[in-house]
Design a protein around this motif. Sequence first.
Motif, mmCIF file in Angstrom:
data_model
loop_
_atom_site.group_PDB
_atom_site.id
_atom_site.type_symbol
_atom_site.label_atom_id
_atom_site.label_comp_id
_atom_site.label_asym_id
_atom_site.label_seq_id
_atom_site.Cartn_x
_atom_site.Cartn_y
_atom_site.Cartn_z
ATOM 1 N N SER A 81 0.885 -1.118 -0.233
ATOM 2 C CA SER A 81 0.029 -0.002 -0.041
ATOM 3 C C SER A 81 0.741 1.261 -0.046
ATOM 4 O O SER A 81 1.867 1.288 0.620
ATOM 5 N N TYR A 82 0.602 2.198 -0.783
ATOM 6 C CA TYR A 82 1.284 3.500 -0.851
ATOM 7 C C TYR A 82 1.123 4.076 0.515
ATOM 8 O O TYR A 82 1.845 5.105 0.741
ATOM 9 N N SER A 83 -0.033 3.754 1.398
ATOM 10 C CA SER A 83 -0.169 4.534 2.539
ATOM 11 C C SER A 83 -0.492 3.336 3.718
ATOM 12 O O SER A 83 -1.697 3.072 4.098
ATOM 13 N N PRO A 84 0.858 2.780 4.242
ATOM 14 C CA PRO A 84 0.621 1.729 5.340
ATOM 15 C C PRO A 84 -0.118 2.270 6.191
ATOM 16 O O PRO A 84 -0.672 1.671 7.175
ATOM 17 N N ALA B 182 10.086 -13.118 11.138
ATOM 18 C CA ALA B 182 9.829 -11.944 9.995
ATOM 19 C C ALA B 182 8.959 -10.717 10.799
ATOM 20 O O ALA B 182 9.279 -9.534 10.507
ATOM 21 N N ASN B 183 8.077 -11.070 11.318
ATOM 22 C CA ASN B 183 7.053 -9.948 12.143
ATOM 23 C C ASN B 183 7.869 -8.989 12.934
ATOM 24 O O ASN B 183 7.354 -8.043 13.030
ATOM 25 N N ASN B 184 9.036 -9.528 13.720
ATOM 26 C CA ASN B 184 9.627 -8.528 14.411
ATOM 27 C C ASN B 184 11.285 -8.471 13.721
ATOM 28 O O ASN B 184 12.124 -7.850 14.333
ATOM 29 N N HIS B 185 11.370 -8.789 12.747
ATOM 30 C CA HIS B 185 12.918 -8.653 12.086
ATOM 31 C C HIS B 185 13.047 -7.350 11.429
ATOM 32 O O HIS B 185 12.194 -6.789 11.319
ATOM 33 N N ASP C 226 16.805 -5.928 6.437
ATOM 34 C CA ASP C 226 16.879 -7.435 6.175
ATOM 35 C C ASP C 226 15.698 -7.659 5.188
ATOM 36 O O ASP C 226 16.006 -8.303 4.149
ATOM 37 N N LEU C 227 14.475 -7.378 5.684
ATOM 38 C CA LEU C 227 13.352 -7.617 5.006
ATOM 39 C C LEU C 227 13.191 -6.828 3.540
ATOM 40 O O LEU C 227 12.778 -7.397 2.434
ATOM 41 N N VAL D 222 7.651 -4.027 2.819
ATOM 42 C CA VAL D 222 7.566 -4.201 4.129
ATOM 43 C C VAL D 222 6.904 -3.673 5.202
ATOM 44 O O VAL D 222 6.324 -4.202 6.278
ATOM 45 N N ARG D 223 6.571 -2.504 4.940
ATOM 46 C CA ARG D 223 5.786 -1.526 5.969
ATOM 47 C C ARG D 223 4.472 -2.033 5.771
ATOM 48 O O ARG D 223 3.830 -2.155 6.808
#
Length: 215
Positions: free
Chosen positions: A9-12, A101-104, A108-109, A128-129
Amino acid sequence: MASIQFTFSYSPGKLEEFIKKLQTVGAPEKISSEYPKSIGFGSSHARSFPAALKYAGLLDSSGQPTEVYKKGLRGGSQGRVLVGKAIMQAYRPMFDTYPDANNHSDSDLVTFVKSHSDFDEDKSRLVVRTFKVLCKFGDFTATGDDGQDDDGDDGDDSNPKGGAPRRRHRENSGGAVVINVNIALSVDATSDAAVYDAFFAAMAKHLKGLMDGSS
């Protein structure tokens, strides 16, 4: 390397607000690209919100809310577990590389997304955001605890169909393999207590022999 079709999304930040709003309104029959506008999200960027929900498994391909949406978004702690599992499934390659991954770290992501897609740096950051926003609605601490053993059974060592007892193999923290064997024995019903006394005495004798290595 195979390309992964990520979504973003352009607006996370607004996507997060949108999902929070969905938790307070009734579940619609369908969420189209026009739906966000009907609940106060009129930006053109909001039209992409349903695509993010589809990617995460909250909506099916036609935009209808899935069970994860219905039972997850407003299902309390158990609902968060459902959402977490759906996100892990949707982003399986990412979780395979980074189990946390949810906290990484975002860096890196972002590198992972860039190396597995055609997105540039900016779009990879949006991926990622968007991912991190979705993760805020899931619980990833209990997603692997489904009550099943590694071999897929439900943890019950009993064998209702008879035959040999099941064996459960697990590794303890020291790396040693522990094997538990359940043995079921039976004796004909009787009112003579001496029969039971003799039965248990014999059992104790043989078990002691096994532990001592003498039998």
